[in-house]
Design a protein around this motif. Structure first.
Motif, PDB file in Angstrom:
ATOM      1  N   UNK A 153      12.635   0.582 -17.490  1.00  0.00           N
ATOM      2  CA  UNK A 153      12.055  -0.128 -16.362  1.00  0.00           C
ATOM      3  C   UNK A 153      11.476  -1.472 -16.791  1.00  0.00           C
ATOM      4  N   UNK A 154      11.680  -2.472 -15.945  1.00  0.00           N
ATOM      5  CA  UNK A 154      11.013  -3.748 -16.173  1.00  0.00           C
ATOM      6  C   UNK A 154       9.540  -3.602 -15.790  1.00  0.00           C
ATOM      7  N   UNK A 155       8.679  -4.494 -16.251  1.00  0.00           N
ATOM      8  CA  UNK A 155       7.266  -4.417 -15.866  1.00  0.00           C
ATOM      9  C   UNK A 155       7.070  -4.395 -14.358  1.00  0.00           C
ATOM     10  N   UNK A 156       7.858  -5.189 -13.630  1.00  0.00           N
ATOM     11  CA  UNK A 156       7.733  -5.216 -12.171  1.00  0.00           C
ATOM     12  C   UNK A 156       8.175  -3.892 -11.557  1.00  0.00           C
ATOM     13  N   UNK A 157       9.256  -3.308 -12.052  1.00  0.00           N
ATOM     14  CA  UNK A 157       9.714  -2.010 -11.548  1.00  0.00           C
ATOM     15  C   UNK A 157       8.676  -0.935 -11.803  1.00  0.00           C
ATOM     16  N   UNK A 158       8.048  -0.964 -12.971  1.00  0.00           N
ATOM     17  CA  UNK A 158       7.025   0.018 -13.301  1.00  0.00           C
ATOM     18  C   UNK A 158       5.830  -0.100 -12.350  1.00  0.00           C
ATOM     19  N   UNK A 159       5.448  -1.343 -12.025  1.00  0.00           N
ATOM     20  CA  UNK A 159       4.324  -1.553 -11.118  1.00  0.00           C
ATOM     21  C   UNK A 159       4.647  -1.065  -9.712  1.00  0.00           C
ATOM     22  N   UNK A 160       5.878  -1.310  -9.265  1.00  0.00           N
ATOM     23  CA  UNK A 160       6.288  -0.843  -7.942  1.00  0.00           C
ATOM     24  C   UNK A 160       6.299   0.685  -7.886  1.00  0.00           C
ATOM     25  N   UNK A 172       2.706  -3.270   1.921  1.00  0.00           N
ATOM     26  CA  UNK A 172       1.448  -3.329   1.185  1.00  0.00           C
ATOM     27  C   UNK A 172       1.669  -3.754  -0.266  1.00  0.00           C
ATOM     28  N   UNK A 173       2.719  -3.175  -0.877  1.00  0.00           N
ATOM     29  CA  UNK A 173       3.019  -3.532  -2.271  1.00  0.00           C
ATOM     30  C   UNK A 173       3.384  -5.005  -2.370  1.00  0.00           C
ATOM     31  N   UNK A 174       4.158  -5.475  -1.397  1.00  0.00           N
ATOM     32  CA  UNK A 174       4.539  -6.883  -1.391  1.00  0.00           C
ATOM     33  C   UNK A 174       3.353  -7.811  -1.319  1.00  0.00           C
ATOM     34  N   UNK A 175       2.353  -7.438  -0.506  1.00  0.00           N
ATOM     35  CA  UNK A 175       1.148  -8.255  -0.398  1.00  0.00           C
ATOM     36  C   UNK A 175       0.375  -8.279  -1.713  1.00  0.00           C
ATOM     37  N   UNK A 176       0.348  -7.150  -2.401  1.00  0.00           N
ATOM     38  CA  UNK A 176      -0.376  -7.078  -3.668  1.00  0.00           C
ATOM     39  C   UNK A 176       0.324  -7.860  -4.768  1.00  0.00           C
ATOM     40  N   UNK A 177       1.647  -7.819  -4.756  1.00  0.00           N
ATOM     41  CA  UNK A 177       2.411  -8.436  -5.844  1.00  0.00           C
ATOM     42  C   UNK A 177       3.023  -9.779  -5.464  1.00  0.00           C
ATOM     43  N   UNK A 183      12.249  -7.317  -1.240  1.00  0.00           N
ATOM     44  CA  UNK A 183      12.313  -7.371  -2.696  1.00  0.00           C
ATOM     45  C   UNK A 183      11.681  -6.134  -3.310  1.00  0.00           C
ATOM     46  N   UNK A 184      10.585  -5.677  -2.732  1.00  0.00           N
ATOM     47  CA  UNK A 184       9.944  -4.453  -3.215  1.00  0.00           C
ATOM     48  C   UNK A 184      10.906  -3.276  -3.096  1.00  0.00           C
ATOM     49  N   UNK A 185      11.597  -3.179  -1.970  1.00  0.00           N
ATOM     50  CA  UNK A 185      12.548  -2.083  -1.782  1.00  0.00           C
ATOM     51  C   UNK A 185      13.654  -2.131  -2.833  1.00  0.00           C
ATOM     52  N   UNK A 186      14.068  -3.339  -3.181  1.00  0.00           N
ATOM     53  CA  UNK A 186      15.105  -3.474  -4.209  1.00  0.00           C
ATOM     54  C   UNK A 186      14.593  -2.999  -5.565  1.00  0.00           C
ATOM     55  N   UNK A 187      13.378  -3.408  -5.938  1.00  0.00           N
ATOM     56  CA  UNK A 187      12.792  -2.939  -7.197  1.00  0.00           C
ATOM     57  C   UNK A 187      12.657  -1.413  -7.207  1.00  0.00           C
ATOM     58  N   UNK A 188      12.215  -0.848  -6.085  1.00  0.00           N
ATOM     59  CA  UNK A 188      12.003   0.593  -6.022  1.00  0.00           C
ATOM     60  C   UNK A 188      13.331   1.341  -6.133  1.00  0.00           C
ATOM     61  N   UNK A 189      14.350   0.844  -5.445  1.00  0.00           N
ATOM     62  CA  UNK A 189      15.654   1.504  -5.505  1.00  0.00           C
ATOM     63  C   UNK A 189      16.212   1.478  -6.927  1.00  0.00           C
ATOM     64  N   UNK A 190      16.101   0.331  -7.588  1.00  0.00           N
ATOM     65  CA  UNK A 190      16.613   0.231  -8.963  1.00  0.00           C
ATOM     66  C   UNK A 190      15.851   1.156  -9.897  1.00  0.00           C
TER      67      UNK A 190
END
Length: 221
Positions: A153-160, A172-177, A183-190
């Motif tokens: 996992x990339x650091x961003x994927x781990x945070x998501x 909510x995640x998008x607002x925090x990051x 884009x959040x959905x893409x990170x989560x799916x990956x």
């Protein structure tokens, strides 16, 4: 002279087989005992000739190299299969190993590497070039759940993953990051694909097991 390694060449391109034969016949410890142009012929000749090694292409007609490898292994023949292929992708490597292949080598490899691979599988060793070995290790870590997925996992994927497990939705995640919900959905799916997870409940259990969040996080129903 010591006993020669008896080799069956299996490839549906005559020119490829001819080039391999010329190379192998320069070696004093190798001899080509037969050639096959499709999967069915490969199995038949393996049963008839009982070679030490089959140098096998995957993409052949009439069953193909993967099915031929499986049938040779299931028949209990004293034959080791070295797959020589143009495909480097993991989707080709793992089925070959599971079918009973003893080695995997790209057609782009140097001549000396092919000769080394043939000798290795003949001795009873497995032969995998470093990139292929790395793919197998990633698959093992992913299947055994020993944290190998986290390393991918990339650091961003781990945070998501962490924030999703804590109950936040994509907005909510998008607002925090400072990301869009898409884009959040893409990170989560990956991330979930890399971890082999299918649902948020599985994601929460994984996050708890690997210390990504506190133990007081509620699991979604």
């Amino acid at each position: 002279m010591s006993e020669r390694i008896r080799i069956l060449l299996a490839d549906d391109h005559r020119l490829v087989r001819s080039g391999l034969r010329r190379l192998l016949e320069t070696q004093t410890d190798m001899e080509v005992v037969g050639e096959a142009g499709d999967g069915e012929e490969t199995v038949r000749l393996a049963q008839q000739l009982r070679p030490d090694v089959v140098v096998m292409d995957i993409a052949m007609p009439k069953g193909g190299g993967l099915e031929a490898t499986r049938r040779i292994a299931e028949a209990g023949l004293p034959t080791r299969v070295l797959v020589l292929t143009a495909h480097a992708e993991e989707q080709y490597l793992l089925p070959v190993i599971r079918a009973g292949g003893a080695g995997y080598l790209l057609k782009s490899a140097a001549d000396e590497e092919l000769l080394d691979a043939i000798r290795a599988v003949y001795r009873g060793d497995a032969y995998l070039p470093p990139p292929a070995a790395a793919m197998l290790l990633r698959d093992y870590m992913r299947r055994t759940g020993e944290g190998g997925g986290l390393a991918e996992l990339s650091p961003r994927e781990r945070e998501v993953v962490r924030l999703t497990a804590e109950g936040y939705d994509a907005r909510d995640i998008g607002e925090r990051l400072y990301l869009s919900a898409k884009t959040v959905e893409t990170y989560r799916r990956r991330a979930m694909e890399k971890l082999g997870l299918q649902s948020r409940a599985e994601l929460v259990r994984y996050a708890l097991r690997h210390g990504l969040l506190g133990t007081d996080t509620a699991e979604p129903s």
